[in-house]
Design an enzyme around this catalytic site. Structure first.
Site, PDB file in Angstrom:
ATOM      1  N   TYR A 145      12.493 -23.297   2.047  1.00 24.05           N
ATOM      2  CA  TYR A 145      12.630 -24.028   0.769  1.00 24.05           C
ATOM      3  C   TYR A 145      11.831 -25.165   0.557  1.00 24.05           C
ATOM      4  O   TYR A 145      10.839 -25.343   1.535  1.00 24.05           O
ATOM      5  CB  TYR A 145      14.234 -24.264   0.805  1.00 24.05           C
ATOM      6  CG  TYR A 145      15.096 -23.065   0.384  1.00 24.05           C
ATOM      7  CD1 TYR A 145      14.501 -22.017  -0.190  1.00 24.05           C
ATOM      8  CD2 TYR A 145      16.230 -23.159   0.984  1.00 24.05           C
ATOM      9  CE1 TYR A 145      15.176 -20.846  -0.415  1.00 24.05           C
ATOM     10  CE2 TYR A 145      17.008 -21.955   0.810  1.00 24.05           C
ATOM     11  CZ  TYR A 145      16.712 -20.919   0.373  1.00 24.05           C
ATOM     12  OH  TYR A 145      17.280 -19.464   0.071  1.00 24.05           O
TER      13      TYR A 145
ATOM     14  N   GLY B 250      29.406 -19.628   9.637  1.00 16.04           N
ATOM     15  CA  GLY B 250      29.338 -19.064   8.161  1.00 16.04           C
ATOM     16  C   GLY B 250      30.123 -17.739   7.964  1.00 16.04           C
ATOM     17  O   GLY B 250      31.363 -17.909   7.282  1.00 16.04           O
ATOM     18  N   ARG B 251      29.670 -16.575   8.410  1.00 11.93           N
ATOM     19  CA  ARG B 251      30.436 -15.449   8.161  1.00 11.93           C
ATOM     20  C   ARG B 251      31.827 -15.399   8.700  1.00 11.93           C
ATOM     21  O   ARG B 251      32.500 -14.949   8.039  1.00 11.93           O
ATOM     22  CB  ARG B 251      29.518 -14.336   8.104  1.00 11.93           C
ATOM     23  CG  ARG B 251      28.189 -14.224   7.534  1.00 11.93           C
ATOM     24  CD  ARG B 251      26.920 -13.315   8.139  1.00 11.93           C
ATOM     25  NE  ARG B 251      26.486 -13.849   9.214  1.00 11.93           N
ATOM     26  CZ  ARG B 251      25.607 -13.130   9.856  1.00 11.93           C
ATOM     27  NH1 ARG B 251      25.046 -12.181   9.534  1.00 11.93           N
ATOM     28  NH2 ARG B 251      25.285 -13.674  10.969  1.00 11.93           N
TER      29      ARG B 251
ATOM     30  N   ARG C  94      18.875 -30.003   8.103  1.00 12.62           N
ATOM     31  CA  ARG C  94      19.071 -28.605   8.418  1.00 12.62           C
ATOM     32  C   ARG C  94      17.397 -28.408   8.643  1.00 12.62           C
ATOM     33  O   ARG C  94      16.928 -28.366   7.716  1.00 12.62           O
ATOM     34  CB  ARG C  94      19.532 -27.423   7.638  1.00 12.62           C
ATOM     35  CG  ARG C  94      19.417 -26.038   8.019  1.00 12.62           C
ATOM     36  CD  ARG C  94      20.395 -25.154   7.505  1.00 12.62           C
ATOM     37  NE  ARG C  94      21.637 -25.064   8.190  1.00 12.62           N
ATOM     38  CZ  ARG C  94      22.624 -24.032   8.066  1.00 12.62           C
ATOM     39  NH1 ARG C  94      22.532 -23.115   7.523  1.00 12.62           N
ATOM     40  NH2 ARG C  94      23.689 -24.073   8.757  1.00 12.62           N
TER      41      ARG C  94
ATOM     42  N   CYS D 238      25.868 -20.234  -0.156  1.00 16.03           N
ATOM     43  CA  CYS D 238      25.734 -19.974  -1.607  1.00 16.03           C
ATOM     44  C   CYS D 238      26.735 -18.763  -1.945  1.00 16.03           C
ATOM     45  O   CYS D 238      26.545 -17.811  -1.405  1.00 16.03           O
ATOM     46  CB  CYS D 238      24.364 -19.392  -1.805  1.00 16.03           C
ATOM     47  SG  CYS D 238      23.109 -20.849  -1.657  1.00 16.03           S
TER      48      CYS D 238
ATOM     49  N   ALA E 221      24.344 -24.720  -0.662  1.00 15.49           N
ATOM     50  CA  ALA E 221      23.001 -25.505  -1.311  1.00 15.49           C
ATOM     51  C   ALA E 221      23.097 -25.793  -2.821  1.00 15.49           C
ATOM     52  O   ALA E 221      23.465 -25.144  -3.737  1.00 15.49           O
ATOM     53  CB  ALA E 221      22.012 -24.422  -1.112  1.00 15.49           C
TER      54      ALA E 221
ATOM     55  N   SER F 229      29.695 -23.564   7.442  1.00 18.22           N
ATOM     56  CA  SER F 229      28.145 -23.713   7.191  1.00 18.22           C
ATOM     57  C   SER F 229      27.978 -23.379   5.781  1.00 18.22           C
ATOM     58  O   SER F 229      28.789 -22.916   5.188  1.00 18.22           O
ATOM     59  CB  SER F 229      27.454 -22.530   8.122  1.00 18.22           C
ATOM     60  OG  SER F 229      26.126 -22.955   8.191  1.00 18.22           O
TER      61      SER F 229
ATOM     62  N   GLN G 289      25.714 -29.867   0.974  1.00 17.54           N
ATOM     63  CA  GLN G 289      24.117 -29.376   1.338  1.00 17.54           C
ATOM     64  C   GLN G 289      23.425 -29.662   0.036  1.00 17.54           C
ATOM     65  O   GLN G 289      23.383 -28.935  -1.154  1.00 17.54           O
ATOM     66  CB  GLN G 289      23.964 -28.115   1.936  1.00 17.54           C
ATOM     67  CG  GLN G 289      22.481 -27.853   2.269  1.00 17.54           C
ATOM     68  CD  GLN G 289      22.397 -26.480   2.752  1.00 17.54           C
ATOM     69  OE1 GLN G 289      22.329 -25.747   2.134  1.00 17.54           O
ATOM     70  NE2 GLN G 289      21.549 -26.292   4.115  1.00 17.54           N
TER      71      GLN G 289
HETATM   72  C1  FMN Z   1      26.430 -15.722   1.728  1.00 14.55           C
HETATM   73  C2  FMN Z   1      25.631 -16.543   2.493  1.00 14.55           C
HETATM   74  C3  FMN Z   1      25.291 -17.798   1.868  1.00 14.55           C
HETATM   75  C4  FMN Z   1      24.364 -18.654   2.426  1.00 14.55           C
HETATM   76  N1  FMN Z   1      23.885 -19.639   1.939  1.00 14.55           N
HETATM   77  C5  FMN Z   1      23.505 -20.798   2.712  1.00 14.55           C
HETATM   78  C6  FMN Z   1      23.076 -22.037   2.110  1.00 14.55           C
HETATM   79  O1  FMN Z   1      23.418 -22.338   0.745  1.00 14.55           O
HETATM   80  N2  FMN Z   1      22.321 -23.113   2.896  1.00 14.55           N
HETATM   81  C7  FMN Z   1      22.105 -22.592   4.050  1.00 14.55           C
HETATM   82  O2  FMN Z   1      21.349 -23.575   4.711  1.00 14.55           O
HETATM   83  N3  FMN Z   1      22.319 -21.642   4.707  1.00 14.55           N
HETATM   84  C8  FMN Z   1      22.991 -20.599   3.977  1.00 14.55           C
HETATM   85  N4  FMN Z   1      23.094 -19.367   4.583  1.00 14.55           N
HETATM   86  C9  FMN Z   1      23.089 -19.256   5.951  1.00 14.55           C
HETATM   87  C10 FMN Z   1      24.389 -19.696   6.828  1.00 14.55           C
HETATM   88  O3  FMN Z   1      24.787 -21.276   6.549  1.00 14.55           O
HETATM   89  C11 FMN Z   1      24.359 -19.648   8.425  1.00 14.55           C
HETATM   90  O4  FMN Z   1      23.432 -20.470   8.837  1.00 14.55           O
HETATM   91  C12 FMN Z   1      24.119 -18.146   8.689  1.00 14.55           C
HETATM   92  O5  FMN Z   1      24.954 -17.252   8.005  1.00 14.55           O
HETATM   93  C13 FMN Z   1      24.267 -18.143  10.091  1.00 14.55           C
HETATM   94  O6  FMN Z   1      25.455 -18.296  10.725  1.00 14.55           O
HETATM   95  P1  FMN Z   1      26.819 -17.197  10.813  1.00 14.55           P
HETATM   96  O7  FMN Z   1      26.392 -15.965  11.813  1.00 14.55           O
HETATM   97  O8  FMN Z   1      28.059 -18.020  11.389  1.00 14.55           O
HETATM   98  O9  FMN Z   1      27.118 -16.600   9.444  1.00 14.55           O
HETATM   99  C14 FMN Z   1      23.911 -18.480   3.983  1.00 14.55           C
HETATM  100  C15 FMN Z   1      24.658 -17.575   4.500  1.00 14.55           C
HETATM  101  C16 FMN Z   1      25.391 -16.482   3.839  1.00 14.55           C
HETATM  102  C17 FMN Z   1      25.914 -15.222   4.618  1.00 14.55           C
END
Ligand code: FMN
Length: 401
Positions: A195, A341-342, A243, A34, A66, A31, A108
């Protein structure tokens, strides 16, 4: 859409997916996240190393964070950008590396709108103010559909007029062209998290009375114009993902989920291939933001409904942590792709470990430089396990005399 080497009984997570002639080797993607680590929008070695790990770890899809389509659309001073041709080369290096290591390279594109001009999360993510200006990293004027701040203490955005909206649509299209030049095979538009695109769709932030607001139809207009302009700017063999925030995350007055489903259908008609399902963000006030409860796979029900009601390909994100969980989300029809993501930050080899756990062929999918070392390691571990030996066995034997 399986390739010839995939056994029919491969776990769903490892069934390749082909869209517009581009094949994801598996359904697990990274995912966008940032990292707030760019200077003037330029990608650097950090981004290459950070994102490269996921391709080496087996991810089918790696989404670059992003990436702003114009400078005032950055969340922070340190976001990535594609508002200028000079920013293409740094991202091209990343796309090339991801491709060389078997992942579909994706980026993205984003405009933070009224949620722009903030500090990094490790500085509490609060709006920049004059105290930041001392370091030369002060606030900049933010824009939105209506002059309504995202929360208390946030800037009042300048309402974009119709001419500025048209310019903004062109900025998205120009950034998309640069993304294609950089070698990305999938472009995602960030239409979630409060956004700019999301803020036009939601009645909470869009209270215009012109052709870009007033009712649900008009609130869709700007995002749909962006989608059409981007689709027209990119070749047919580039995948377009969008998204959404399935719900705004506010107590009252948010976009009804049915309106998001209708928007997704229209987005599909306008050229979007994949709906990526997230939620929330329209309000920056914690007192107002009633976020979806963060349980396991917390967007799966929204994703499933979006998939059933639109017939589109759907990605699901949000606390997908376990290989069995991920494969069952695909099997039950909640998603075509799972994004992590995480979990990926915690373990960039998550996909390869998932292959091991689900009994898929891990050895075949390692980069040979890793595999030639890791496959014998695994065999040794299996042999020792069969012999009843553990790493602590030597300490459990009688003490050395
Ligand atoms: C450090 C960090 C940065 C993120 N940056 C973005 C981003 O640039 N664009 C976006 O759509 N979501 C962003 N998110 C949300 C993640 O893409 C993801 O949807 C969210 O963390 C839930 O998924 P997870 O439980 O697998 O982490 C970010 C999340 C984290 C933790």
């Amino acid at each position: 859409m399986m390739d010839e080497q995939t056994p029919v009984d491969a776990p769903a997570l490892f069934t390749p997916l082909t869209v517009r002639g581009i094949t994801l080797r598996d359904r697990a993607g990274v995912s966008p996240m940032c990292m707030y680590s760019a200077a003037d929008g330029f990608a650097n070695d950090f981004h290459l190393a950070h994102l490269g790990r996921f391709a080496l770890g087996g991810a089918g899809l790696v989404l670059v964070e992003a990436t702003a389509v114009e400078p005032r659309g950055r969340i922070s001073h340190h976001d990535l950008g594609l508002w200028d041709d000079s920013q293409t080369a740094g991202l091209a290096r990343i796309a090339e590396f991801l491709t060389a290591h078997g992942a579909v390279p994706a980026v993205q594109l984003a405009h933070a709108g009224r949620r722009a001009s903030v500090r990094e999360p490790w500085h509490a993510g609060a709006p920049l103010d004059d105290s930041d200006a001392a370091d030369g990293l002060g606030p900049w004027p933010v824009v939105g559909p209506s002059p309504i701040p995202a929360g208390s203490g946030w800037q009042e955005p300048k309402e974009l007029d119709a001419a500025e909206i048209r310019e903004s649509v062109q900025a998205w299209a120009a950034a998309a062209k640069r993304a294609v030049q950089a070698g990305f095979s999938l472009i995602e538009l960030h239409g979630a998290h409060g956004y700019l695109l999301h803020s036009f769709l939601s009645p909470v932030s869009n209270q215009r009375t012109d052709e870009y607001g007033g009712d649900a139809e008009k609130r869709m207009r700007y995002p749909l114009e962006v989608i059409r302009a981007v689709r027209a700017a990119i070749p047919d063999d580039v995948i377009l993902s969008y998204r959404v925030s399935a719900v705004d995350g506010v107590v009252e007055g948010g976009t009804p989920f049915d309106a998001v489903v209708e928007f997704a259908r229209r987005a599909g008609d306008a050229g979007v291939d994949i709906i990526d399902t997230s939620s929330g963000g329209i309000s920056a006030d914690r007192s107002v933001d009633t976020r979806v409860r963060r349980g396991f796979a917390f967007h799966a029900d929204f994703a499933r409904e979006l998939r059933q009601r639109t017939g589109m390909l759907v990605a699901c994100v949000g606390f997908v942590v376990d290989p069995e969980q991920a494969t069952r989300l695909i099997e039950e029809g909640s998603a075509d792709i799972v994004l992590l993501g995480r979990e990926m930050l915690d373990n960039p080899n998550w996909v390869q470990h998932a292959r091991r756990q689900l009994g898929a062929d891990e050895a075949q999918h390692w980069d040979q430089r890793f595999g030639s070392a890791l496959t014998p390691r695994l065999h040794t571990l299996e042999r020792l396990d069969a012999a009843g030996e553990t790493p602590l066995s030597r300490f459990e034997q009688s003490p050395v005399r």
